[in-house]
Scaffold this motif. Sequence first.
Motif, PDB file in Angstrom:
ATOM      1  N   GLY A   2       0.744  -1.220  -0.119  1.00  0.00           N
ATOM      2  CA  GLY A   2      -0.131   0.021  -0.030  1.00  0.00           C
ATOM      3  C   GLY A   2       0.806   1.383   0.052  1.00  0.00           C
ATOM      4  O   GLY A   2       1.445   1.885  -1.032  1.00  0.00           O
ATOM      5  N   VAL A   3       1.220   1.829   1.155  1.00  0.00           N
ATOM      6  CA  VAL A   3       1.639   3.196   1.422  1.00  0.00           C
ATOM      7  C   VAL A   3       3.035   3.211   0.633  1.00  0.00           C
ATOM      8  O   VAL A   3       3.232   4.120  -0.218  1.00  0.00           O
ATOM      9  CB  VAL A   3       1.701   3.720   2.762  1.00  0.00           C
ATOM     10  CG1 VAL A   3       2.242   4.965   3.020  1.00  0.00           C
ATOM     11  CG2 VAL A   3       0.154   3.568   3.242  1.00  0.00           C
ATOM     12  N   GLY A   4       3.928   2.486   1.077  1.00  0.00           N
ATOM     13  CA  GLY A   4       5.371   2.686   0.586  1.00  0.00           C
ATOM     14  C   GLY A   4       5.350   2.218  -0.821  1.00  0.00           C
ATOM     15  O   GLY A   4       5.930   2.943  -1.737  1.00  0.00           O
ATOM     16  N   LYS A  24       3.797   5.107  -3.260  1.00  0.00           N
ATOM     17  CA  LYS A  24       4.710   6.277  -3.444  1.00  0.00           C
ATOM     18  C   LYS A  24       5.472   5.839  -4.434  1.00  0.00           C
ATOM     19  O   LYS A  24       5.885   7.022  -5.306  1.00  0.00           O
ATOM     20  CB  LYS A  24       5.617   6.447  -2.019  1.00  0.00           C
ATOM     21  CG  LYS A  24       4.748   7.174  -0.761  1.00  0.00           C
ATOM     22  CD  LYS A  24       5.909   7.386   0.247  1.00  0.00           C
ATOM     23  CE  LYS A  24       5.327   7.765   1.381  1.00  0.00           C
ATOM     24  NZ  LYS A  24       6.384   7.924   2.676  1.00  0.00           N
ATOM     25  N   ASP A  80      -4.611  -2.343  -0.388  1.00  0.00           N
ATOM     26  CA  ASP A  80      -3.532  -1.912  -1.020  1.00  0.00           C
ATOM     27  C   ASP A  80      -3.599  -1.669  -2.574  1.00  0.00           C
ATOM     28  O   ASP A  80      -3.157  -0.510  -3.104  1.00  0.00           O
ATOM     29  CB  ASP A  80      -2.522  -3.252  -0.977  1.00  0.00           C
ATOM     30  CG  ASP A  80      -1.843  -3.314   0.375  1.00  0.00           C
ATOM     31  OD1 ASP A  80      -1.982  -2.538   1.320  1.00  0.00           O
ATOM     32  OD2 ASP A  80      -1.207  -4.284   0.380  1.00  0.00           O
ATOM     33  N   ASN A 119       5.999  -3.439   3.138  1.00  0.00           N
ATOM     34  CA  ASN A 119       6.216  -4.433   4.109  1.00  0.00           C
ATOM     35  C   ASN A 119       6.773  -5.703   3.504  1.00  0.00           C
ATOM     36  O   ASN A 119       5.975  -6.575   2.836  1.00  0.00           O
ATOM     37  CB  ASN A 119       5.041  -4.531   4.926  1.00  0.00           C
ATOM     38  CG  ASN A 119       5.421  -5.269   6.198  1.00  0.00           C
ATOM     39  OD1 ASN A 119       5.646  -6.465   6.107  1.00  0.00           O
ATOM     40  ND2 ASN A 119       4.997  -4.829   7.393  1.00  0.00           N
ATOM     41  N   SER A 164       3.403  -7.409   2.744  1.00  0.00           N
ATOM     42  CA  SER A 164       2.805  -6.999   1.718  1.00  0.00           C
ATOM     43  C   SER A 164       3.551  -7.743   0.295  1.00  0.00           C
ATOM     44  O   SER A 164       2.847  -8.035  -0.739  1.00  0.00           O
ATOM     45  CB  SER A 164       3.222  -5.292   1.331  1.00  0.00           C
ATOM     46  OG  SER A 164       2.549  -4.735   2.282  1.00  0.00           O
ATOM     47  N   SER A 167      14.583  -0.664   0.073  1.00  0.00           N
ATOM     48  CA  SER A 167      14.332  -1.137   1.312  1.00  0.00           C
ATOM     49  C   SER A 167      13.575  -0.279   1.918  1.00  0.00           C
ATOM     50  O   SER A 167      13.554   0.907   1.838  1.00  0.00           O
ATOM     51  CB  SER A 167      15.799  -0.911   2.354  1.00  0.00           C
ATOM     52  OG  SER A 167      15.507  -1.194   3.725  1.00  0.00           O
ATOM     53  N   PRO A 168      12.474  -0.769   2.825  1.00  0.00           N
ATOM     54  CA  PRO A 168      11.611  -0.133   3.836  1.00  0.00           C
ATOM     55  C   PRO A 168      11.934   0.380   5.018  1.00  0.00           C
ATOM     56  O   PRO A 168      11.549   1.118   5.639  1.00  0.00           O
ATOM     57  CB  PRO A 168      10.436  -0.972   3.709  1.00  0.00           C
ATOM     58  CG  PRO A 168      10.919  -2.468   3.824  1.00  0.00           C
ATOM     59  CD  PRO A 168      12.158  -2.142   2.773  1.00  0.00           C
ATOM     60  N   VAL A 227       9.593   3.550   7.842  1.00  0.00           N
ATOM     61  CA  VAL A 227       9.158   5.001   7.693  1.00  0.00           C
ATOM     62  C   VAL A 227       7.672   5.210   8.143  1.00  0.00           C
ATOM     63  O   VAL A 227       7.290   6.190   8.827  1.00  0.00           O
ATOM     64  CB  VAL A 227       9.252   5.503   6.094  1.00  0.00           C
ATOM     65  CG1 VAL A 227       8.758   6.577   5.826  1.00  0.00           C
ATOM     66  CG2 VAL A 227      10.688   5.167   5.761  1.00  0.00           C
ATOM     67  N   LYS A 228       7.003   3.930   7.965  1.00  0.00           N
ATOM     68  CA  LYS A 228       5.631   3.853   8.500  1.00  0.00           C
ATOM     69  C   LYS A 228       5.283   2.653   8.604  1.00  0.00           C
ATOM     70  O   LYS A 228       5.611   1.795   8.128  1.00  0.00           O
ATOM     71  CB  LYS A 228       4.464   4.562   7.387  1.00  0.00           C
ATOM     72  CG  LYS A 228       3.352   5.104   7.829  1.00  0.00           C
ATOM     73  CD  LYS A 228       2.626   5.737   6.821  1.00  0.00           C
ATOM     74  CE  LYS A 228       1.308   6.458   7.650  1.00  0.00           C
ATOM     75  NZ  LYS A 228       0.103   5.851   7.497  1.00  0.00           N
ATOM     76  N   THR A 234      16.083   7.693   0.024  1.00  0.00           N
ATOM     77  CA  THR A 234      14.854   6.786  -0.247  1.00  0.00           C
ATOM     78  C   THR A 234      13.489   7.279   0.515  1.00  0.00           C
ATOM     79  O   THR A 234      12.543   6.506   0.294  1.00  0.00           O
ATOM     80  CB  THR A 234      15.479   5.270   0.034  1.00  0.00           C
ATOM     81  OG1 THR A 234      15.374   5.211   1.514  1.00  0.00           O
ATOM     82  CG2 THR A 234      16.405   4.734  -0.615  1.00  0.00           C
ATOM     83  N   VAL A 235      13.814   8.130   1.351  1.00  0.00           N
ATOM     84  CA  VAL A 235      12.568   8.731   1.900  1.00  0.00           C
ATOM     85  C   VAL A 235      11.746   9.621   0.995  1.00  0.00           C
ATOM     86  O   VAL A 235      12.424  10.757   0.706  1.00  0.00           O
ATOM     87  CB  VAL A 235      12.888   9.267   3.348  1.00  0.00           C
ATOM     88  CG1 VAL A 235      11.631   9.943   3.929  1.00  0.00           C
ATOM     89  CG2 VAL A 235      13.819   8.366   4.227  1.00  0.00           C
TER      90      VAL A 235
HETATM   91  P1  GDP Z   1       0.841  -0.962   3.800  1.00  0.00           P
HETATM   92  O1  GDP Z   1       0.311  -2.239   2.957  1.00  0.00           O
HETATM   93  O2  GDP Z   1      -0.010  -0.022   3.569  1.00  0.00           O
HETATM   94  O3  GDP Z   1       1.618  -1.349   4.857  1.00  0.00           O
HETATM   95  O4  GDP Z   1       1.943  -0.549   2.751  1.00  0.00           O
HETATM   96  P2  GDP Z   1       3.286  -1.003   1.982  1.00  0.00           P
HETATM   97  O5  GDP Z   1       3.780  -2.353   2.559  1.00  0.00           O
HETATM   98  O6  GDP Z   1       3.617  -0.619   1.008  1.00  0.00           O
HETATM   99  O7  GDP Z   1       4.391   0.080   2.972  1.00  0.00           O
HETATM  100  C1  GDP Z   1       4.816  -0.093   4.303  1.00  0.00           C
HETATM  101  C2  GDP Z   1       6.174   0.029   4.157  1.00  0.00           C
HETATM  102  O8  GDP Z   1       6.489   1.337   3.301  1.00  0.00           O
HETATM  103  C3  GDP Z   1       6.610   0.405   5.810  1.00  0.00           C
HETATM  104  O9  GDP Z   1       7.700  -0.712   5.905  1.00  0.00           O
HETATM  105  C4  GDP Z   1       7.453   1.755   5.382  1.00  0.00           C
HETATM  106  O10 GDP Z   1       8.753   1.395   6.129  1.00  0.00           O
HETATM  107  C5  GDP Z   1       7.574   1.879   3.981  1.00  0.00           C
HETATM  108  N1  GDP Z   1       7.750   3.163   3.495  1.00  0.00           N
HETATM  109  C6  GDP Z   1       6.609   3.963   3.492  1.00  0.00           C
HETATM  110  N2  GDP Z   1       7.286   5.297   3.071  1.00  0.00           N
HETATM  111  C7  GDP Z   1       8.349   4.993   2.696  1.00  0.00           C
HETATM  112  C8  GDP Z   1       9.330   5.979   2.061  1.00  0.00           C
HETATM  113  O11 GDP Z   1       9.079   7.214   1.910  1.00  0.00           O
HETATM  114  N3  GDP Z   1      10.703   5.318   1.710  1.00  0.00           N
HETATM  115  C9  GDP Z   1      11.000   4.371   2.028  1.00  0.00           C
HETATM  116  N4  GDP Z   1      12.126   3.770   1.830  1.00  0.00           N
HETATM  117  N5  GDP Z   1       9.979   3.424   2.681  1.00  0.00           N
HETATM  118  C10 GDP Z   1       8.671   3.774   2.906  1.00  0.00           C
END
Ligand code: GDP
Length: 337
Positions: free
Chosen positions: A15-17, A20, A54, A203, A207, A232-233, A240-241, A298-299
């Motif tokens: 989702g979130v990472g 982006k 997602d 994640n 994810s 890398s997350p 990051v979240k 990477t942020v």
């Molecule tokens: P979820 O399904 O909504 O939890 O989303 P994801 O699995 O896609 O994203 C969650 C991961 O994205 C987390 O482990 C965060 O650390 C990572 N993440 C979020 N924003 C950023 C960013 O700007 N840069 C990096 N490198 N990681 C990010």
Amino acid sequence: MTTGARSHCVALSGGVGGAKLALGLSRLLPGDALTVVCNTADDFDHLGLRICPDLDTVMYTLGGISNRDTGWGQAHETWSFLEALSHLGGETWFRLGDRDLATHVERTRRLRAGESLTEVTTALCEALGIAARVLPMSDDPVRTVVLTETGELSFQHYFVRDACAPTVSGFRFDGIDTARPSPAFLEALEDHDTAAILVCPSNPFVSVDPLLALDGVEVTLRRTGAPVVAVSPIVGGAAVKGPAAKMMAELGMPVTAVGVARHYRERDLLDGFVIDDDDAGQAAEIEDLGLPTLVTGTVMETLADRERLARETIDFARNLDSRRGDVAEAGSPEPSA
Ligand code: GDP
């Protein structure tokens, strides 16, 4: 193996990472030159509706209607439905805004009418004016179960209702043995026009792993001609979240970019890895795993950050690809990583 003319990229996303980086990629790659494959193991049925968190985060982000403050849901949201539901004593732990609700109602209607999740997603993306191809990882149900010290929890109960508080001991993906990857997913991985396959900074456990666990995906990733690169997350020893760092610690892994690199490297899935400037000190250790490593910012806070990281990651993958090409042309076997 000449690769310069390849133009298509595949992003594997949560989702979130993931969203982006997908947004950055979508700004560089016109129309159908980008395929984003989304995890659907977070999906669940709630209030009689099929909710695909997602897919929705990626769709709303690429469609320019995401809520940038929360990281989920739509911008300019209103909450009349949830307030009325609360008044009736209904379940309100999962926050469903009025606009968001329309997505779930329309998706559920189409699924009940016999469309596949891939077809429904394509229709929703078209309505939102999204040019990139967004795919669910599978049309079949796969559901993450979080194994915790206090018992098993469905993913959304762990993630939303219990706010990731329980201590995690592992994961199970119910349905994974019989689910087939969306046919377009495997085709995109094997397409001769695919220049790079990017594992978004999502994640790794809840994810990306469900996507990789689908029948045929890992084997296709190992044999595809395109380089596979993950971002890398984990940055500076933290997520990051979200709960990725907490999960790593609870699973007894080092909470580092190296820990993430090892997680994928053990399965021989990657050709390269991208880490943050903050973690530059770990680059040598990751290279020692056999993974060429790009160190960069990477942020992704701004749109410019998303575009820059997308560009650098594609360029890095393309360079790896030409290195693989050199090896193949010299008559040596392909590197295993
Ligand atoms: P979820 O399904 O909504 O939890 O989303 P994801 O699995 O896609 O994203 C969650 C991961 O994205 C987390 O482990 C965060 O650390 C990572 N993440 C979020 N924003 C950023 C960013 O700007 N840069 C990096 N490198 N990681 C990010």
